[in-house]
Design a protein around this motif. Structure first.
Motif: not given
Length: 418
Positions: A128, A130, A153, A155, A191, A283, A285
């Motif tokens: 992952e 982000t 991902r 945010s 995402d 989904h 984190c």
């Protein structure tokens, strides 16, 4: 900005204590993540106490354009230090670019840092990756560059959908842009999470409902909602002290948390940590979950913190360290070949156990009662009777917060720790 913690010095070469060294064949047993702090912002929001800087605050010697190169110097140092401790060779499970506003850097620079992490350790097949971003700091093209580079991902710091609330927080983006950036990110294959803040002075319950409904209208699969905390040293704290704005009211914040939980749950997003909701486990984190589990991670960047668990010898449990705060000093140390570490804390087994309780109580799966100090296990029954812990889970030997318990999580932790 808060001062760095007190601690013992970090060796100039960044070497870890001897007792951290992994026994032969065990180095790969603990997951490993990387955090990259990007300390730049266009403006400093009045509530923010993070280690961030605007161009006017940086002064000479802190070159934003050269930041990716500086960060990669620390990645190289981290690889050497972990290899020397027998902790190399682990693929990176999660990478998180935070700030500040990471997307103030060109997407190509963020991609270059990620390639450096991959070159140093390798990314796990299902890693992952982000980045945080402001809604006004991305374009469809920059998001595609990030996705092509391996980011999975994004945010977005939405905070509110209500203009007067954003103005109080000194956020610069137009809330009407949020649906667009969510769509752009999804079109790029990323995402998406949206971050909210509740309890801003002047925010009504209807304002908060408007923000939640705006979030749900985007269809995102992850939402973080944090109560505003007015930290000493911030502009907002000074405004409160002068009587210009009122401190957030605890009852108001509780009502807004309950509204968030109601609306998000009805929309199919379940809580998995006190301030975080996701449409499903896939989904959530994973990087933050790694913090809550006590996995190893290396924090790259000025003011960034790192943690590595120690050998299980009954005395030493791990070492946490933190970098110097100012980007200019951070860059100078790395350019000289020295560790940017400002100090570190050597955790005992008892201290690590206390942290396990502090973090474990906040997540949905909770904590095994056996993880509590024997002197505090009797407190569980009282907390169940007061509706703060789930009684069914307690019978199963788990400490799990009810919604009322989530509202009073800090109080629950105090009762469960010596």
């Amino acid at each position: 900005m808060p001062a760095l913690p007190d601690g013992v010095p970090v060796p100039a070469d960044g070497a870890l204590p001897e007792w951290v060294r992994a026994p032969a064949g065990t180095a790969g047993a603990r997951p490993f993540g990387v955090y990259v702090h990007v300390p730049f912002c266009t403006v400093r929001c009045g509530y923010c106490d993070f280690n961030t800087y605007t161009a006017a605050e940086l002064g000479g010697g802190a070159n934003q354009a050269a930041y990716a190169t500086t960060a990669l110097r620390e990645v190289a140092l981290a690889a050497r230090v972990l290899d020397d401790a027998g902790l190399g060779g682990r693929p990176v499970s999660t990478v998180f670019f935070g700030g500040g506003t990471p997307t103030m850097l060109p997407a190509a620079d963020l991609a270059r840092v990620l390639r450096g992490v991959d070159d140093a350790w390798g990314l796990a097949d299902d890693a992952e990756v982000t980045t945080e971003a402001n809604p006004d700091s991305v374009t469809p093209e920059s998001l595609r560059v990030l996705a092509d580079a391996g980011f999975t991902r994004v945010s977005f710091g939405m905070q509110s959908a209500v203009p007067h609330v954003l103005a109080t927080l000194e956020r610069t983006h137009d809330p009407r842009r949020v649906p667009d950036v969510v769509r752009w990110a999804r079109d790029a294959g990323l995402d998406v999470s949206l971050d909210l803040i509740y309890g801003t002075p002047g925010e009504s319950l209807d304002d908060w409902r408007t923000s939640l409904e705006a979030v749900l209208a985007t269809g995102v699969d992850h939402v973080s909602a944090y109560a505003l905390v007015v930290e000493p040293g911030t502009k907002m704290h000074a405004q409160v002290r002068r009587g210009e704005v009122a401190l957030p009211d605890e009852d108001d914040q509780a009502a807004k948390y309950e509204l968030a939980d109601d609306l998000l749950t009805e929309a199919g997003l379940g809580w998995y940590e006190v301030s975080n909701w996701a449409r499903g486990p896939e989904h959530a984190c994973r990087h933050n979950q790694a913090y809550w589990r006590g996995d190893d991670w290396w924090g790259v960047g000025p003011g960034a913190h790192s943690y590595v668990a120690g050998a299980d010898d009954g005395e030493h449990a791990g070492v946490r360290w933190w970098n110097v705060k100012h980007p200019r000093r951070y860059a100078a140390l790395l350019e000289d070949g020295s560790s940017p570490g400002a100090g570190r804390e050597l955790l005992t087994t008892a201290e690590a156990q206390l942290e396990r309780v502090l973090l474990g109580v906040r997540v949905r799966e909770g904590l095994d009662v056996g993880a509590l100090d024997p002197s505090r296990r009797a407190a569980v029954a009282g907390l169940v009777a007061r509706g703060l812990l789930d009684g069914v889970e307690a019978v199963r030997g788990r400490v799990v917060l009810t919604r009322q318990g989530r509202l009073l999580a800090d109080s629950v932790v105090r009762e469960l720790t010596p």
